[in-house]
Design an enzyme around this catalytic site. Structure first.
Site, PDB file in Angstrom:
ATOM      1  CE  LYS A  82      -4.533   0.572   0.546  1.00  0.00           C
ATOM      2  NZ  LYS A  82      -5.537  -0.464   0.218  1.00  0.00           N
TER       3      LYS A  82
HETATM    4  N1  GLU Z   1      -7.191  -0.240  -3.038  1.00  0.00           N
HETATM    5  C1  GLU Z   1      -7.931  -1.432  -3.228  1.00  0.00           C
HETATM    6  C2  GLU Z   1      -7.938  -2.313  -2.000  1.00  0.00           C
HETATM    7  O1  GLU Z   1      -7.798  -1.849  -0.897  1.00  0.00           O
HETATM    8  C3  GLU Z   1      -7.515  -2.164  -4.486  1.00  0.00           C
HETATM    9  C4  GLU Z   1      -6.089  -2.565  -4.561  1.00  0.00           C
HETATM   10  C5  GLU Z   1      -5.703  -3.065  -5.948  1.00  0.00           C
HETATM   11  O2  GLU Z   1      -6.539  -3.119  -6.821  1.00  0.00           O
HETATM   12  O3  GLU Z   1      -4.529  -3.393  -6.096  1.00  0.00           O
HETATM   13  O4  GLU Z   1      -8.167  -3.498  -2.064  1.00  0.00           O
END
Ligand code: GLU
Length: 420
Positions: free
Chosen positions: A106
């Site tokens: 993240k």
């Molecule tokens: N931000 C989204 C999540 O928390 C998607 C992450 C992604 O698609 O890599 O799952």
């Protein structure tokens, strides 16, 4: 503790709470408590007024055992290393639960994107990408949209990376516009997935969605799509919320009109006298309803609010919306409230990100129906295995989902061994 942050502590508590269900030596669990890489960069940006402003950007790669890091990039004033590290850990378990070939990651930049011009956002995004060049790649770490970011920002990351490499590389990032190697169905995937899991939970609770009421916190990419899809199934949406406030209308909101309003307004605030429906956060969450969907920030439902909840299904569209204290209460009352835990409920986004990455690698693109039916297949299968695990071990849904997710990652880590 590695990072002093209540949210990171919450994620760590979750890991520790399921260790007993994961059959690997304790040392392997120890390795999962601290992220593999934590990268912090300064991002200097020339503002429109000629001044230079410094922003802090961060990317945490919790685990790269199962494949490249995968996870969103968020822009917001609240973004800090603790939040990002906690979310990266959750991504590992989410990818594990869904059997996606990714590790958890993240990232974020501490900024207020609502006050920045398009040019400033573009320069900040491109500089951040440049600073991250040694740490990202289609087989290293693949970003995606999250809170405060969108398709346009992903297109800039894709372009900056490709320009620097001197080769077209769309699989560096997912959640791109369909016109530039994005996939059909990615934009709505998280909200659509939330509703597919609600359908499964409703079967378990003998609840007919045509007769149901729902309250949804957040009216962004997740909450608004969930509202639309629940409305299409006949559900009455009695609560909506965004940064402008929390609103409750017993007779239900006109969802198509709300969606139309949001096409030309930044928030819900000026919609049809909505401010007269304003309630406090606690009043909002504790209204009686069949389905409650927190789809905004983490840590919204705490130990004080949890015992007052009057919903039958709690569908976690957001990541980490319940604190450890709230979770302890919900765990003991899982007969009354069926929790669809975040790593299952909102996994639709990363599932379709996986499809986008695969399509980018193969340069072979799927139809919208193919994307949707494969999304449903993966999500409904993960729901069934989580429910099966919960019933078999007589545990709540969160424990079951986490145990399955952690087990997948821990087992791979153990089998690959500790190098050297
Ligand atoms: N931000 C989204 C999540 O928390 C998607 C992450 C992604 O698609 O890599 O799952």
């Amino acid at each position: 503790m590695f990072i002093e942050s209540p949210f990171f502590r919450q994620a760590l508590d979750q890991l520790i709470s399921v260790a007993e269900y994961v059959d690997v030596p304790a040392g392997t669990i120890e390795r999962l408590k601290i992220p593999k890489r934590t990268i912090t960069v300064s991002v200097p940006v020339r503002l429109d007024n000629g001044e230079t402003r410094m922003f802090l950007g961060t990317r945490v790669q919790h685990c790269l055992t199962s494949g490249p890091g995968k996870g969103g990039l968020r822009y917001g004033p609240h973004v800090d290393q603790g939040e990002v590290a906690a979310l990266a850990m959750l991504m590992s378990w989410k990818c594990g639960l869904l059997h996606l070939p990714f590790g958890g990651a993240k990232g974020g930049i501490q900024c207020d994107p609502t006050t920045m011009s398009i040019g400033e956002l573009e320069r900040m995004t491109r500089r951040f990408t440049e600073e991250m060049m040694p740490f990202i790649g289609p087989n290293v770490d693949v970003m995606a949209p999250d809170m405060g970011t969108n398709e346009q920002i992903m297109a800039w990351i894709y372009d900056t990376y490709s320009m620097t490499m001197g080769a077209n590389c769309p699989q560096i990032v997912t959640g791109k516009p369909v016109a530039v190697f994005g996939t059909l169905g990615r934009k709505t995937a998280t909200g659509a997935g939330v509703v597919y899991t609600i359908e499964e939970a409703a079967k378990e609770k003998n609840l007919r969605l045509v007769d149901a009421t729902a309250i949804i916190q957040g009216f962004g990419n997740v909450g608004a799509v969930a509202a639309r899809n629940l409305h299409e199934r006949g559900c009455r949406i009695t609560g909506v919320a965004d940064v402008s406030g929390h609103y409750f209308r017993k007779e239900g909101f006109d969802v198509p009109a709300l969606l139309a309003h949001m096409e030309s307004n930044p928030t819900l605030e000026n919609y049809d006298c909505i401010t007269s429906d304003r309630v406090t956060l606690e009043e909002f969450f504790t209204q009686r309803c069949d389905v409650l969907v927190p789809a905004a920030l983490e840590r919204q439902i705490d130990g004080e609010i949890a015992p007052k909840l009057r919903c039958r299904i709690l569908a976690e569209g957001a990541n980490g919306p319940c604190t450890t204290e709230a979770d302890l209460f919900l765990r003991e009352h899982s007969e009354d409230i069926f929790v669809i835990p975040d790593i299952l409920c909102n996994a639709g986004g990363v599932i379709v990100s996986y499809f986008e990455w695969v399509q980018g690698i193969q340069m072979y693109f799927w139809t919208g129906d193919e994307v949707d039916s494969r999304l449903q297949q993966l999500l409904r299968r993960a729901f069934a295995s989580t429910l099966g695990m919960a019933k078999k071990n007589n545990v709540d849904m969160r424990t079951a989902a986490l145990a399955l997710g952690v087990h997948k990652v821990a087992e791979e880590k153990f089998m690959r061994g500790l190098y050297p």
